[in-house]
Design a protein around this motif. Structure first.
Motif, PDB file in Angstrom:
ATOM      1  N   MET A  81      38.044  -6.970  58.281  1.00  0.00           N
ATOM      2  CA  MET A  81      38.302  -5.852  58.724  1.00  0.00           C
ATOM      3  C   MET A  81      39.928  -5.764  58.502  1.00  0.00           C
ATOM      4  N   SER A  82      40.646  -4.747  57.890  1.00  0.00           N
ATOM      5  CA  SER A  82      41.901  -4.606  57.813  1.00  0.00           C
ATOM      6  C   SER A  82      42.774  -4.261  59.138  1.00  0.00           C
ATOM      7  N   TYR A  83      44.082  -4.455  58.942  1.00  0.00           N
ATOM      8  CA  TYR A  83      44.715  -4.486  60.223  1.00  0.00           C
ATOM      9  C   TYR A  83      44.804  -2.887  60.620  1.00  0.00           C
ATOM     10  N   GLU A  84      44.669  -1.839  59.659  1.00  0.00           N
ATOM     11  CA  GLU A  84      44.715  -0.526  59.772  1.00  0.00           C
ATOM     12  C   GLU A  84      43.399  -0.240  60.594  1.00  0.00           C
ATOM     13  N   GLU A  85      42.466  -0.739  60.001  1.00  0.00           N
ATOM     14  CA  GLU A  85      41.262  -0.225  60.517  1.00  0.00           C
ATOM     15  C   GLU A  85      40.879  -0.920  62.124  1.00  0.00           C
ATOM     16  N   ARG A  86      41.307  -2.079  62.333  1.00  0.00           N
ATOM     17  CA  ARG A  86      41.510  -2.600  63.704  1.00  0.00           C
ATOM     18  C   ARG A  86      42.157  -1.845  64.590  1.00  0.00           C
ATOM     19  N   PHE A  87      43.424  -1.234  64.280  1.00  0.00           N
ATOM     20  CA  PHE A  87      44.263  -0.329  64.855  1.00  0.00           C
ATOM     21  C   PHE A  87      43.409   0.970  65.199  1.00  0.00           C
ATOM     22  N   ARG A  88      42.698   1.783  64.156  1.00  0.00           N
ATOM     23  CA  ARG A  88      41.949   2.931  64.413  1.00  0.00           C
ATOM     24  C   ARG A  88      40.921   2.697  65.315  1.00  0.00           C
ATOM     25  N   ARG A  89      40.319   1.517  65.461  1.00  0.00           N
ATOM     26  CA  ARG A  89      39.208   1.292  66.145  1.00  0.00           C
ATOM     27  C   ARG A  89      39.738   0.991  67.649  1.00  0.00           C
ATOM     28  N   ALA A  90      40.898   0.305  67.908  1.00  0.00           N
ATOM     29  CA  ALA A  90      41.497   0.205  69.176  1.00  0.00           C
ATOM     30  C   ALA A  90      41.915   1.664  69.571  1.00  0.00           C
ATOM     31  N   TYR A  91      42.390   2.342  68.732  1.00  0.00           N
ATOM     32  CA  TYR A  91      43.230   3.790  69.318  1.00  0.00           C
ATOM     33  C   TYR A  91      42.123   4.454  69.576  1.00  0.00           C
ATOM     34  N   GLU A  92      40.740   4.499  69.055  1.00  0.00           N
ATOM     35  CA  GLU A  92      39.570   5.576  69.287  1.00  0.00           C
ATOM     36  C   GLU A  92      38.992   5.003  70.865  1.00  0.00           C
ATOM     37  N   ARG A  93      38.670   3.489  70.947  1.00  0.00           N
ATOM     38  CA  ARG A  93      38.037   2.904  72.054  1.00  0.00           C
ATOM     39  C   ARG A  93      38.978   3.023  73.144  1.00  0.00           C
ATOM     40  N   ASP A  94      40.401   2.771  73.289  1.00  0.00           N
ATOM     41  CA  ASP A  94      41.111   2.455  74.252  1.00  0.00           C
ATOM     42  C   ASP A  94      41.955   3.686  74.723  1.00  0.00           C
ATOM     43  N   PHE A  95      42.182   4.533  73.697  1.00  0.00           N
ATOM     44  CA  PHE A  95      43.067   5.778  73.942  1.00  0.00           C
ATOM     45  C   PHE A  95      43.098   6.416  75.570  1.00  0.00           C
ATOM     46  N   ASP A  96      41.818   6.934  75.968  1.00  0.00           N
ATOM     47  CA  ASP A  96      41.462   7.470  77.297  1.00  0.00           C
ATOM     48  C   ASP A  96      41.854   6.600  78.401  1.00  0.00           C
ATOM     49  N   SER A  97      41.228   5.106  78.400  1.00  0.00           N
ATOM     50  CA  SER A  97      41.684   4.427  79.242  1.00  0.00           C
ATOM     51  C   SER A  97      43.267   4.069  79.658  1.00  0.00           C
ATOM     52  N   LEU A  98      43.761   3.911  78.647  1.00  0.00           N
ATOM     53  CA  LEU A  98      45.381   3.645  78.388  1.00  0.00           C
ATOM     54  C   LEU A  98      46.112   4.977  79.191  1.00  0.00           C
ATOM     55  N   LEU A  99      45.600   6.179  78.708  1.00  0.00           N
ATOM     56  CA  LEU A  99      46.072   7.360  79.396  1.00  0.00           C
ATOM     57  C   LEU A  99      45.788   7.470  80.898  1.00  0.00           C
ATOM     58  N   ALA A 100      44.750   6.988  81.255  1.00  0.00           N
ATOM     59  CA  ALA A 100      44.248   7.101  82.814  1.00  0.00           C
ATOM     60  C   ALA A 100      45.200   5.916  83.441  1.00  0.00           C
ATOM     61  N   PHE A 101      45.346   4.989  82.650  1.00  0.00           N
ATOM     62  CA  PHE A 101      46.175   3.797  83.378  1.00  0.00           C
ATOM     63  C   PHE A 101      47.497   4.282  83.591  1.00  0.00           C
ATOM     64  N   ALA A 102      48.329   5.056  82.440  1.00  0.00           N
ATOM     65  CA  ALA A 102      49.571   5.635  82.709  1.00  0.00           C
ATOM     66  C   ALA A 102      49.587   6.692  83.427  1.00  0.00           C
ATOM     67  N   SER A 103      48.721   7.608  83.643  1.00  0.00           N
ATOM     68  CA  SER A 103      48.849   8.938  84.462  1.00  0.00           C
ATOM     69  C   SER A 103      48.819   8.374  86.124  1.00  0.00           C
ATOM     70  N   ARG A 104      48.097   7.448  86.404  1.00  0.00           N
ATOM     71  CA  ARG A 104      48.017   6.706  87.609  1.00  0.00           C
ATOM     72  C   ARG A 104      49.705   6.133  88.031  1.00  0.00           C
ATOM     73  N   ARG A 105      50.594   5.965  87.039  1.00  0.00           N
ATOM     74  CA  ARG A 105      51.632   5.211  87.408  1.00  0.00           C
ATOM     75  C   ARG A 105      52.815   6.097  87.196  1.00  0.00           C
ATOM     76  N   VAL A 106      52.696   7.217  86.617  1.00  0.00           N
ATOM     77  CA  VAL A 106      53.979   8.369  86.304  1.00  0.00           C
ATOM     78  C   VAL A 106      53.615   9.516  87.235  1.00  0.00           C
ATOM     79  N   GLU A 107      54.967  10.249  87.456  1.00  0.00           N
ATOM     80  CA  GLU A 107      54.795  11.468  88.266  1.00  0.00           C
ATOM     81  C   GLU A 107      54.256  12.651  87.281  1.00  0.00           C
ATOM     82  N   GLN A 108      54.696  12.622  86.100  1.00  0.00           N
ATOM     83  CA  GLN A 108      54.109  13.843  85.312  1.00  0.00           C
ATOM     84  C   GLN A 108      53.130  13.354  84.322  1.00  0.00           C
TER      85      GLN A 108
END
Length: 183
Positions: free
Chosen positions: A1-28
């Motif tokens: 699997m290429s680097y770009e493909e690994r990045f795309r998969r990580a983005y699709e899989r982890d975006f929401d959980s990272l957004l939730a992680f960040a949302s709990r730690r910032v004010e806005q």
């Protein structure tokens, strides 16, 4: 699997959980979106270093943690800078409301002058024109301007009174230094 493909998969899989992680730690919420965007920007730049499979998610959390730390440090720096600027401005900026009464008194006194005297006075004081320059603007002689200026000043003093009153002086609003003119 290429680097770009690994990045795309990580983005699709982890975006929401990272957004939730960040949302709990910032004010806005917008700050959380910025943190996640910065996290994936780092991941894109370092896509060749992305770990494989489940380790990718943990690596992204680690990056997001560092991005959050930078975000919080930048916020503290902004707060400190803002506080310093507010302190400095409070020391150097006069309260504009403090001069309202004086300005109203000056405008009332000016309104009591005839049109030409008022124009002579405001041209020489507010516009800082020399009497001969005001004469050109008004189409009258410099001698006439000097006479009218003297009379207008005397009348304004009469209308306002010479009592300096409380700190500052009513005439300060009107009595800026008249430019000198060689006679």
């Amino acid at each position: 699997m290429s680097y770009e493909e690994r990045f795309r998969r990580a983005y699709e899989r982890d975006f929401d959980s990272l957004l939730a992680f960040a949302s709990r730690r910032v004010e806005q919420p917008a700050d959380a979106a910025d943190v996640v965007a910065e996290t994936f920007l780092v991941a894109w730049r370092r896509r060749a270093e992305l770990p494989v499979d489940d380790e990718t998610r943990l690596w992204l959390y680690g990056v997001a943690r560092l991005v959050l730390a930078n975000h919080h440090r930048a916020g503290l720096r902004r707060e400190r800078l803002g506080a310093r600027l507010r302190r400095r401005l409070s020391l150097t900026t006069k309260d504009p409301g403090a001069e309202v009464a004086e300005r109203l008194a000056v405008h009332a006194a000016l309104a009591r002058l005839n049109d030409l005297d008022r124009e002579v006075l405001t041209l020489t004081v507010w516009e800082e024109l020399k009497p001969r320059e005001a004469a050109v603007v008004l189409g009258i002689s410099a001698a006439a301007v000097r006479t009218r200026l003297s009379r207008a000043r005397a009348r304004v003093r009469e209308f306002l009174g010479d009592d300096p009153g409380h700190g500052g002086h009513v005439l300060d609003v009107l009595t800026a230094i008249t430019p000198e003119e060689g006679r």
